[in-house]
Design a protein around this motif. Structure first.
Motif, PDB file in Angstrom:
ATOM      1  N   ALA A  71       0.850  -1.192   0.000  1.00  0.00           N
ATOM      2  CA  ALA A  71       0.000   0.000   0.000  1.00  0.00           C
ATOM      3  C   ALA A  71       0.882   1.236   0.000  1.00  0.00           C
ATOM      4  CB  ALA A  71      -0.925   0.011   1.215  1.00  0.00           C
ATOM      5  N   ILE A  72       0.397   2.293  -0.639  1.00  0.00           N
ATOM      6  CA  ILE A  72       1.099   3.570  -0.702  1.00  0.00           C
ATOM      7  C   ILE A  72       0.145   4.654  -0.224  1.00  0.00           C
ATOM      8  CG2 ILE A  72       2.159   5.282  -2.222  1.00  0.00           C
ATOM      9  CD1 ILE A  72       3.033   2.991  -4.009  1.00  0.00           C
ATOM     10  N   LEU A  73       0.619   5.488   0.697  1.00  0.00           N
ATOM     11  CA  LEU A  73      -0.177   6.586   1.237  1.00  0.00           C
ATOM     12  C   LEU A  73       0.420   7.902   0.756  1.00  0.00           C
ATOM     13  CD1 LEU A  73      -2.428   7.573   3.178  1.00  0.00           C
ATOM     14  CD2 LEU A  73      -0.702   7.568   5.003  1.00  0.00           C
ATOM     15  N   LEU A  74      -0.360   8.669   0.008  1.00  0.00           N
ATOM     16  CA  LEU A  74       0.063   9.988  -0.472  1.00  0.00           C
ATOM     17  C   LEU A  74      -0.656  11.047   0.352  1.00  0.00           C
ATOM     18  CD1 LEU A  74      -0.140   9.444  -4.354  1.00  0.00           C
ATOM     19  CD2 LEU A  74       1.861   9.222  -2.872  1.00  0.00           C
ATOM     20  N   VAL A  75       0.110  11.887   1.027  1.00  0.00           N
ATOM     21  CA  VAL A  75      -0.469  12.920   1.892  1.00  0.00           C
ATOM     22  C   VAL A  75      -0.114  14.289   1.328  1.00  0.00           C
ATOM     23  CG1 VAL A  75      -0.603  13.852   4.229  1.00  0.00           C
ATOM     24  CG2 VAL A  75      -0.212  11.403   3.878  1.00  0.00           C
ATOM     25  N   GLY A  76      -1.145  15.046   0.947  1.00  0.00           N
ATOM     26  CA  GLY A  76      -0.916  16.380   0.410  1.00  0.00           C
ATOM     27  C   GLY A  76      -0.078  16.380  -0.844  1.00  0.00           C
ATOM     28  N   SER A  77      -0.150  15.331  -1.617  1.00  0.00           N
ATOM     29  CA  SER A  77       0.693  15.183  -2.799  1.00  0.00           C
ATOM     30  C   SER A  77      -0.133  15.288  -4.069  1.00  0.00           C
ATOM     31  CB  SER A  77       1.407  13.825  -2.771  1.00  0.00           C
ATOM     32  OG  SER A  77       2.084  13.586  -3.980  1.00  0.00           O
ATOM     33  N   ASN A  78       0.362  16.058  -5.013  1.00  0.00           N
ATOM     34  CA  ASN A  78      -0.282  16.129  -6.324  1.00  0.00           C
ATOM     35  C   ASN A  78       0.692  15.614  -7.383  1.00  0.00           C
ATOM     36  OD1 ASN A  78       1.453  18.263  -6.023  1.00  0.00           O
ATOM     37  ND2 ASN A  78       0.197  19.730  -7.125  1.00  0.00           N
ATOM     38  N   LEU A  79       1.104  14.375  -7.216  1.00  0.00           N
ATOM     39  CA  LEU A  79       2.055  13.756  -8.138  1.00  0.00           C
ATOM     40  C   LEU A  79       1.595  13.845  -9.585  1.00  0.00           C
ATOM     41  CD1 LEU A  79       3.199  10.475  -6.334  1.00  0.00           C
ATOM     42  CD2 LEU A  79       4.608  12.436  -6.913  1.00  0.00           C
ATOM     43  N   ALA A  80       0.298  13.730  -9.797  1.00  0.00           N
ATOM     44  CA  ALA A  80      -0.208  13.740 -11.167  1.00  0.00           C
ATOM     45  C   ALA A  80       0.100  15.053 -11.868  1.00  0.00           C
ATOM     46  CB  ALA A  80      -1.715  13.491 -11.171  1.00  0.00           C
ATOM     47  N   GLU A  81       0.246  16.137 -11.104  1.00  0.00           N
ATOM     48  CA  GLU A  81       0.500  17.440 -11.699  1.00  0.00           C
ATOM     49  C   GLU A  81       1.972  17.826 -11.643  1.00  0.00           C
ATOM     50  OE1 GLU A  81      -2.024  20.009  -9.515  1.00  0.00           O
ATOM     51  OE2 GLU A  81      -3.880  19.259 -10.402  1.00  0.00           O
ATOM     52  N   THR A  82       2.663  17.469 -10.567  1.00  0.00           N
ATOM     53  CA  THR A  82       4.043  17.909 -10.395  1.00  0.00           C
ATOM     54  C   THR A  82       5.077  16.877 -10.829  1.00  0.00           C
ATOM     55  OG1 THR A  82       4.071  17.110  -8.105  1.00  0.00           O
ATOM     56  CG2 THR A  82       3.375  19.390  -8.470  1.00  0.00           C
ATOM     57  N   MET A  83       4.730  15.602 -10.783  1.00  0.00           N
ATOM     58  CA  MET A  83       5.660  14.543 -11.181  1.00  0.00           C
ATOM     59  C   MET A  83       4.926  13.469 -11.979  1.00  0.00           C
ATOM     60  SD  MET A  83       7.898  14.086  -7.676  1.00  0.00           S
ATOM     61  CE  MET A  83       9.043  12.931  -8.446  1.00  0.00           C
ATOM     62  N   PRO A  84       4.319  13.841 -13.099  1.00  0.00           N
ATOM     63  CA  PRO A  84       3.511  12.864 -13.849  1.00  0.00           C
ATOM     64  C   PRO A  84       4.260  11.608 -14.277  1.00  0.00           C
ATOM     65  CG  PRO A  84       3.879  14.881 -15.125  1.00  0.00           C
ATOM     66  CD  PRO A  84       4.305  15.171 -13.728  1.00  0.00           C
ATOM     67  N   PRO A  85       5.575  11.652 -14.557  1.00  0.00           N
ATOM     68  CA  PRO A  85       6.240  10.391 -14.913  1.00  0.00           C
ATOM     69  C   PRO A  85       6.176   9.332 -13.814  1.00  0.00           C
ATOM     70  CG  PRO A  85       7.590  12.240 -15.627  1.00  0.00           C
ATOM     71  CD  PRO A  85       6.485  12.807 -14.778  1.00  0.00           C
ATOM     72  N   VAL A  86       5.991   9.765 -12.555  1.00  0.00           N
ATOM     73  CA  VAL A  86       5.931   8.795 -11.456  1.00  0.00           C
ATOM     74  C   VAL A  86       4.641   7.983 -11.509  1.00  0.00           C
ATOM     75  CG1 VAL A  86       5.923   8.549  -8.931  1.00  0.00           C
ATOM     76  CG2 VAL A  86       7.407  10.230 -10.014  1.00  0.00           C
ATOM     77  N   LEU A  87       3.606   8.518 -12.163  1.00  0.00           N
ATOM     78  CA  LEU A  87       2.327   7.808 -12.196  1.00  0.00           C
ATOM     79  C   LEU A  87       2.438   6.444 -12.865  1.00  0.00           C
ATOM     80  CD1 LEU A  87      -0.452  10.455 -12.903  1.00  0.00           C
ATOM     81  CD2 LEU A  87       0.276   9.454 -10.749  1.00  0.00           C
ATOM     82  N   ARG A  88       3.367   6.294 -13.781  1.00  0.00           N
ATOM     83  CA  ARG A  88       3.513   4.988 -14.428  1.00  0.00           C
ATOM     84  C   ARG A  88       3.916   3.924 -13.413  1.00  0.00           C
ATOM     85  NH1 ARG A  88       9.112   4.290 -16.264  1.00  0.00           N
ATOM     86  NH2 ARG A  88       8.366   2.935 -17.914  1.00  0.00           N
ATOM     87  N   TYR A  89       4.650   4.332 -12.375  1.00  0.00           N
ATOM     88  CA  TYR A  89       5.028   3.385 -11.328  1.00  0.00           C
ATOM     89  C   TYR A  89       3.833   3.072 -10.428  1.00  0.00           C
ATOM     90  CZ  TYR A  89       9.803   4.342 -12.759  1.00  0.00           C
ATOM     91  OH  TYR A  89      10.960   4.460 -13.488  1.00  0.00           O
ATOM     92  N   LEU A  90       2.973   4.085 -10.188  1.00  0.00           N
ATOM     93  CA  LEU A  90       1.760   3.826  -9.415  1.00  0.00           C
ATOM     94  C   LEU A  90       0.805   2.926 -10.192  1.00  0.00           C
ATOM     95  CD1 LEU A  90       0.954   7.300  -7.800  1.00  0.00           C
ATOM     96  CD2 LEU A  90       2.142   5.345  -6.796  1.00  0.00           C
TER      97      LEU A  90
END
Length: 224
Positions: A148-167
């Protein structure tokens, strides 16, 4: 990224062989080439006249004005009255040259970069939580193996979109992604979203930690 010239324009494309993003780019990367011929791009120095307006000037005139201003300040207040700011986009060579310029040419010890102000609190938190002051404490490839991964106050989709492929890879492996945030930019890659519209993240985390703490028997209590 890969840069190619098409007619009079520079075309930006991802590098499929790069191990971190596998050729994916964020919006800033996609549009990097458009800044080269943007109509608002400055092509000459601007100096402010006695009327307060900025007017075009030659490089020699602009640099002479900067030099005179620095000399005047240092003559009145000492050499260390001048400071320099660098930035995270400088290459190692440019950062080294800027340091030499500050200490040798200007004779000032005051040189810093913008990251100290925008990252100092994050570095302190990272050091306390993970034992390192910045960056990830694990390779991105490890995300796929997490339960499980917990994202707190994170907008990875907007600031680090390349990371979404790992999610996404993590989700395909039956992993869970839980987001605690006021907005919901990561909806594509999440299982659950806990909105903080009515409660701040610390209060939400306190509730989650209370409801998931081990019981006296050693079993984990599921969140309500």
């Amino acid at each position: 990224m890969r840069l190619t010239r098409a007619a009079s324009r520079i075309v930006v494309a991802g590098n499929d062989e790069f191990p971190v993003n596998g050729g994916a780019l964020c919006v800033k990367g996609w549009t990097a080439g458009t800044t080269l011929d943007h109509p608002d791009r400055l092509l000459t120095p601007l100096v402010r006249g006695v009327d307060g307006l900025l007017v075009p000037a030659s490089w020699d005139a602009a640099l002479d004005r900067v030099a005179r201003g620095i000399q005047k300040i240092q003559a009145c207040h000492g050499r260390d009255a001048v400071g320099l700011f660098g930035g995270g986009s400088l290459t190692n060579e440019k950062a080294y040259l800027l340091g030499k310029f500050a200490r040798v040419a200007l004779g000032t010890p005051h040189i810093d970069y913008n990251g100290r102000f925008c990252m100092s609190s994050a570095a302190a938190a990272g050091l306390k939580a993970f034992g390192i002051d910045r960056g990830l404490p694990f390779p991105l490839e490890d995300i796929a193996g997490a339960d499980a991964i917990l994202l707190v106050g994170s907008n990875l989709a907007e600031t680090m979109p390349p990371v979404l492929r790992y999610l996404d890879r993590h989700r395909r492996g039956d992993g869970a992604v839980i987001v605690i945030d006021r907005s919901n930019p990561n909806r594509r890659s999440q299982n659950a979203w806990l909105s903080t519209a009515t409660a701040r993240p610390p209060a939400t985390l306190s509730s989650v930690s209370t409801s998931t703490r081990p019981s006296a028997a050693g079993t984990r209590i599921a969140p309500k």
